[in-house]
Design an enzyme around this catalytic site. Structure first.
Site, PDB file in Angstrom:
ATOM      1  CG  ASP A 239      -1.198  -0.639  -0.393  1.00  0.00           C
ATOM      2  OD1 ASP A 239      -2.052  -1.103   0.373  1.00  0.00           O
ATOM      3  OD2 ASP A 239      -1.500   0.088  -1.359  1.00  0.00           O
ATOM      4  N   GLY A 291      -5.134   5.584   0.297  1.00  0.00           N
ATOM      5  CA  GLY A 291      -6.486   5.875  -0.145  1.00  0.00           C
ATOM      6  C   GLY A 291      -6.918   4.938  -1.250  1.00  0.00           C
TER       7      GLY A 291
END
Length: 369
Positions: A239, A291
């Protein structure tokens, strides 16, 4: 198009419950929206980072300076303003991907609204709704964690992600597996909280059949993640370490990740996010959309990205009520474990004036022609 005005709207929206990760606890979504006005349409976007540089190096006050003094002047100097030429105009400014993403998204929203085209169509989405996962923060006790997971499953979420850190990993995961069974799609997110010295502890998670372990080690260290992946059966997902498509290609080639979490803000916007998706898909690597506790302004375009063909895992595109008692847009509501992909022009949504007024701390122009 010609740029007429760029306005910054600083908002602060209370979270329904505190959200704790390995790097801190959030009680309020405190950020800014960009409102961009051209001679043919206007657009909105949301800056994804926080007031302090704890999760990433960018932060609210710093991003405003970068936008005002460096990015927007380059945008305003373009003789014919389009999203396609914006990246080249901003390329001379190193880094600041989240600030660039906010500016690109607001322009993309305005441009697509002028064409009457939804963002999902522009990106190449293949679904009109996407499965929704939910991220569960670190809790004070395992019973509290189990209560939260039970509530989210009752609401219809199809995948659970547990935040972990040293001292809060194997025990909570085992408790969730024991309570809810092996069939539950379950993954964990360390937010860079571990080192290679913790490899044996992380390997204990292999017994739980997790979908993935997200960013376990320090960000940008692809070599260390590749070494860790050699020791784990659980797929490593990156990520924070993936800043653009080039990083993604390198990580896959090194076997530093077997799953990709793409966050459009982190990679500089939705055009680069689509490239990240395309690279991963070309290598057969599953993608999902992460998110950053977005309001509806940020959640709407994320849903468009999550509807791309390579996004085969549920993302962190939770319903508005997961984080906010009241959003600044019409709320996104979970139906049968899915959220609808906006089909209106641009990002398909805009702030509600009354809600925006209540949550606004300050408004000011960053540019006016």
């Amino acid at each position: 198009m010609k740029l007429e005005r760029v306005e910054i709207v600083h908002v602060a929206i209370p979270l329904v419950t505190p959200f704790r990760t390995s790097f801190g606890t959030m009680t309020t979504k405190d950020t800014f929206l960009l409102h961009l006005v051209t001679d043919v349409a206007e657009g909105w976007s949301e800056f994804a980072a926080d007031p302090e540089p704890l999760y990433c190096s960018e932060f609210v006050a710093g991003a405003e300076i970068v936008l005002r003094d460096f990015l927007i002047p380059r945008m305003a100097a373009l003789p014919h303003l389009t999203t396609a030429v914006l990246a080249d105009a901003l390329a001379g400014i190193k880094g600041h991907e989240l600030a660039k993403a906010a500016l690109e998204t607001a322009l993309l929203d305005a441009e697509l609204r002028s064409y009457g085209m939804p963002l999902a169509t522009y990106l190449g989405a293949v679904r009109d709704r996407v499965p929704a996962g939910v991220s569960v923060g670190i809790k004070d006790s395992i019973p509290e964690l189990l209560d939260d997971v039970e509530r989210y499953l009752a609401e219809g979420y199809v995948r659970i992600k547990l935040k972990i850190e040293p001292g809060w990993d194997v025990g909570p995961v085992r408790a969730v597996r024991d309570r809810f069974g092996d069939a539950l799609p379950l993954q964990v997110d360390a937010n860079t909280a571990y080192t290679l010295a913790d490899a044996e502890q992380l390997r204990r998670l292999d017994e739980f059949g997790l979908l993935l372990i997200e960013e376990p080690l320090e960000e940008n260290n692809l070599h260390a993640h590749a070494l860790l992946q050699q020791r784990l059966r659980t797929p490593v997902c990156l990520d924070e370490s993936l800043h653009h498509a080039r990083d993604t290609a390198a990580a896959i080639a090194l076997d530093a990740c077997r799953v990709v979490n793409v966050k459009p803000a982190r990679v500089g916007g939705y055009l680069e996010a689509r490239r990240v998706h395309d690279v991963a898909r070309a290598h057969g690597v599953p993608v999902w959309c992460g998110g950053m506790l977005e309001t509806g302004v940020g959640r709407a375009p994320n849903l468009a990205l999550a509807a791309l063909p390579g996004c085969t895992l549920p993302g962190d595109t939770s319903a508005s009520a997961r984080y906010f008692a009241e959003d600044i847009t019409e709320p996104f509501v979970l139906v049968d474990g899915h959220l609808p992909v906006p089909d209106g022009p641009g990002i398909g949504i805009a702030p509600l004036p009354d809600a925006l007024r209540r949550f606004t701390r300050e408004r000011r122009d960053l540019y006016a022609a």
